[in-house]
Write an enzyme that holds these catalytic residues in place. Structure first.
Site, PDB file in Angstrom:
ATOM      1  NE  ARG A 248      -2.221   0.673   3.938  1.00 13.23           N
ATOM      2  CZ  ARG A 248      -1.548   1.423   4.811  1.00 13.23           C
ATOM      3  NH1 ARG A 248      -1.185   2.648   4.498  1.00 13.23           N
ATOM      4  NH2 ARG A 248      -1.229   0.932   6.003  1.00 13.23           N
ATOM      5  CG  HIS A 252      -5.707   2.643   7.013  1.00 12.07           C
ATOM      6  ND1 HIS A 252      -6.101   1.399   6.562  1.00 12.07           N
ATOM      7  CD2 HIS A 252      -6.684   3.067   7.862  1.00 12.07           C
ATOM      8  CE1 HIS A 252      -7.258   1.081   7.118  1.00 12.07           C
ATOM      9  NE2 HIS A 252      -7.633   2.073   7.905  1.00 12.07           N
ATOM     10  CE1 TYR A 261       1.943   2.837   8.166  1.00 11.07           C
ATOM     11  CE2 TYR A 261       0.750   4.419   9.515  1.00 11.07           C
ATOM     12  CZ  TYR A 261       0.854   3.667   8.359  1.00 11.07           C
ATOM     13  OH  TYR A 261      -0.118   3.755   7.402  1.00 11.07           O
TER      14      TYR A 261
END
Lengths: 346, 332
Positions: A248, A252, A261
């Protein structure tokens, strides 16, 4: 990519061996990838303009979704997608205007047209897998050769419903494709903190069904693997677990900040393996595509999208009393009372 | 119409078995499944003989997984079948709550009617028969709090048969809770053949004017017993069997309380947040001016149903506790 990963194109898009797709299929596949990408890019713009609600982008995962959806017949087979599967939905036949409305959280976008057997995007994780097993099993009870396809991410494989659903599908030999897009991250949690296994497809052995890992950024590989699984399911061969290795590259959702992150380097690495670039290079290599065709395609996709936005914009505003409609087939006394109140009649 | 038919004396399990048999025979879309429902015919024998009669495509055993059973049924229903799932005990439903809350009750709404779930989930519930831990739970209030489902709890064989057939015909998901205590504890005349009873109607099972006992399922028997004892002292209690919690027949409840002026709600689940609180609230909303006493609840205590059978009768409401409450409301 390990040796056990099905791959037809190298990272630049050069064919590694004979391709199992015809030239017209390769072109069809590329157009579907580009159409999905176009939707994703424009959806994010709409979101930034405040003309879409929270939106989960799928950039980078087009091949993993499109390759499976191209094997399915929308009026016969079934699709039960998670929220990140707009590309699968689009390729399966969901009108763009409906998708826009759906991500506007407008009830007019909930529910596919009658000739598209797609269940509204699932928000809870993996809950649709036992349901897809039921949908698939019903096809056999009804004497049909239809199959059901269900998508989740790598995080979803930790849910109990993933295991219960696969076990049910296996025991009943249901014609089901469970496609896991292993995109490395469940929001901020990396795969290594999600599971101890190296390959999600290995889990298939625990249910007694075939499992296969495929390069999820290689449309040719995904399409061929999914086609084989669909054919086996139609012929009574039961379910298949497909793990599509992908990434990805986007956040998100439109509300997420991935810099908290993960590193940019990691994302950059995957951007070089972009499924659309690889497919385009493949077509160029085979002499099937030109920059003129590319420009014409972009123009056609933009025109299609703009028309769909206009159509979506014309959908009537949802009415407050729609809240209590479609709770039951016939409104019960409590809904009826609320309905009257919301209409200003009580 | 029912009265014109021939009748036989059946217990609740036999009546339910007959309803399932009739539904399977009448509609090819009906399929019956769950854990042990096939070859064995169910741990309470509710599906006895049906796998043998209709074959394993129509009546089948599933893996032991409640979420899987409910989810699988949702899929079968969306695809056009009429699934009837059995959860072996209502206290085992909890692993399926995500399927129930997120999808079973919501699928019609979240797809704007494109996909619907005409599914029935049968589950034995309640205490009084000295079962092990977790087997005696009464989770009806949890289920009644799920939008989009119906909750039916019959109290007699004749009602169980007709209500179950109506639940299977219903276009929406229905929880059909069967009091374990009544499975073999009651016998009654049951009409022959296929008939349905409407969901969403409470019924007055005993008329009276001193106070209304509002109850359902296994508590109807308890309240009727209490009413008999009271009648010997000249106190005529009205017993209303709610029968369907969702949709709730508020008018019948309100009419009874308007007549008697006193209400005692009886249920065997934990008292706090139980369905009896909903009944009390509706009475307060719609019949306050008629009340001559506070609305009382006789229910289980705010504790898990006791796994030690020696004391379970202290948890589960009995006629004595119902009569104590009646005495309290009659003081006013």
């Amino acid at each position: 990519m390990g040796v056990e990963t099905v791959q037809y194109l190298d990272d630049t898009g050069q064919p590694l061996r004979d391709l199992p797709l015809s030239h017209s299929e390769l072109l069809q596949g590329y157009r579907a990838l580009r159409r999905a990408r176009h939707f994703d890019e424009r959806a994010l713009v709409l979101q930034r303009q405040g003309r879409l609600g929270v939106y989960p982008p799928f950039r980078g995962q087009e091949a993993a979704q499109v390759g499976v959806a191209l094997c399915l017949r929308p009026d016969y087979d079934w699709l039960l997608p998670s929220y990140r599967e707009s590309a699968a939905a689009l390729t399966f036949g969901m009108p763009i205007s409906k998708l826009i409305l759906s991500w506007r959280a407008d009830p007019a976008g909930w529910g596919a047209p009658p000739n598209v057997n797609m269940v509204q995007f699932y928000i809870p994780i993996a809950t649709q897998i036992p349901q897809a097993a039921g949908v698939a099993h019903a096809q056999r009870l009804l004497g049909k050769e239809a199959v059901a396809a269900v998508f989740i991410g790598d995080g979803g494989t930790s849910e109990g419903d993933f295991h219960e659903g696969l076990n049910f599908a296996a025991v009943f030999n249901a014609p089901l494709l469970v496609v896991v897009q292993n995109n490395g991250w469940a929001i901020s949690v990396p795969t290594r903190k999600q599971m101890k296994v190296q390959r999600i497809a290995e889990r298939a052995h625990g249910y007694g069904i075939p499992g296969v890992t495929v390069d999820g950024n290689d449309l040719v590989a995904v399409w061929s693997v999914a086609r084989e699984a669909v054919n086996r399911a139609r012929a009574g061969g039961g379910p298949t677990l497909i793990e599509a290795l992908t990434y990805r590259v986007a956040p998100h959702t439109s509300s997420d900040d991935p810099s908290r992150y993960r590193t940019e380097e990691e994302t950059e690495r995957w951007l070089k393996r972009d499924p659309i670039l690889r497919m385009k290079n493949c077509l160029l290599h085979l002499g099937l595509w030109s920059e003129d065709q590319e420009a014409a395609l972009s123009e056609a996709l933009e025109a299609e999208f703009l028309a769909a936005v206009e159509e979506a914009d014309q959908a009537p505003e949802p009415k407050p009393w729609e809240i209590v409609e479609q709770v039951y087939q016939e409104m019960q006394p409590d809904q009826q009372a609320a309905w009257k109140y919301l209409r200003g009649e009580a | 119409m029912i009265a014109e038919r021939g009748t036989r004396v059946l217990n609740n399990v036999q009546a339910i078995n007959e309803a399932l048999d009739l539904a399977l025979g009448r509609d090819e879309r009906v399929v019956l499944f769950g854990e042990d429902v096939g070859t064995m015919g169910g741990v309470f024998r509710a599906s006895d003989g049906l796998a043998q009669k209709y074959g394993e495509k129509r009546v089948f055993d599933t893996p032991l997984a409640e979420s899987g059973i409910v989810g699988f049924g949702i899929g079968l229903a969306m695809a056009g079948l009429r699934p009837v799932a059995e959860i072996q005990f209502a206290g085992f439903l909890y692993p399926a709550l995500d399927q129930i809350l997120s999808h079973l009750g919501r699928m019609r709404h979240r797809t704007r009617g494109r996909f619907t779930v005409p599914m029935v989930i049968r589950a034995p519930y309640g205490g009084g028969v000295k079962t092990p831990e977790q087997h005696a739970d009464s989770p009806e209030a949890i289920l009644a709090h799920v939008p989009g489902v119906k909750v039916v709890i019959p109290s007699s064989p004749e009602r169980a048969k007709g209500l179950l057939l109506a639940a299977i015909e219903d276009p929406d998901p229905v929880f059909f809770l069967e009091a374990i205590k009544l499975y073999r504890g009651v016998k009654a005349e049951v009409p022959e053949g296929y008939y349905t009873l409407p969901l969403g109607q409470a019924r007055v099972v005993r008329e009276g004017n001193a106070a209304s006992l509002l109850c359902y399922g296994g508590m109807v028997e308890v309240c009727l017993k209490a009413a008999e004892v009271a009648a010997r002292e000249g106190v005529e209690l009205e017993v209303v069997d709610l029968e369907t919690l969702i949709p709730l027949d508020t008018p019948t409840i309100v009419a009874s309380v308007q007549k008697t002026g006193r209400a005692v709600v009886v249920y065997e689940a934990m008292r706090t947040g139980g369905f009896g609180a909903e009944i009390a609230a509706r009475i307060a909303e719609e019949a306050l001016d008629y009340l001559q006493a506070p609305i009382l609840r006789v229910a289980g205590w705010d504790a898990p149903y006791p796994p030690f059978s020696a004391v379970e009768h202290f948890y589960r409401p009995d006629a004595r506790r119902v009569l104590e409450a009646v005495r309290q409301v009659l003081v006013h």
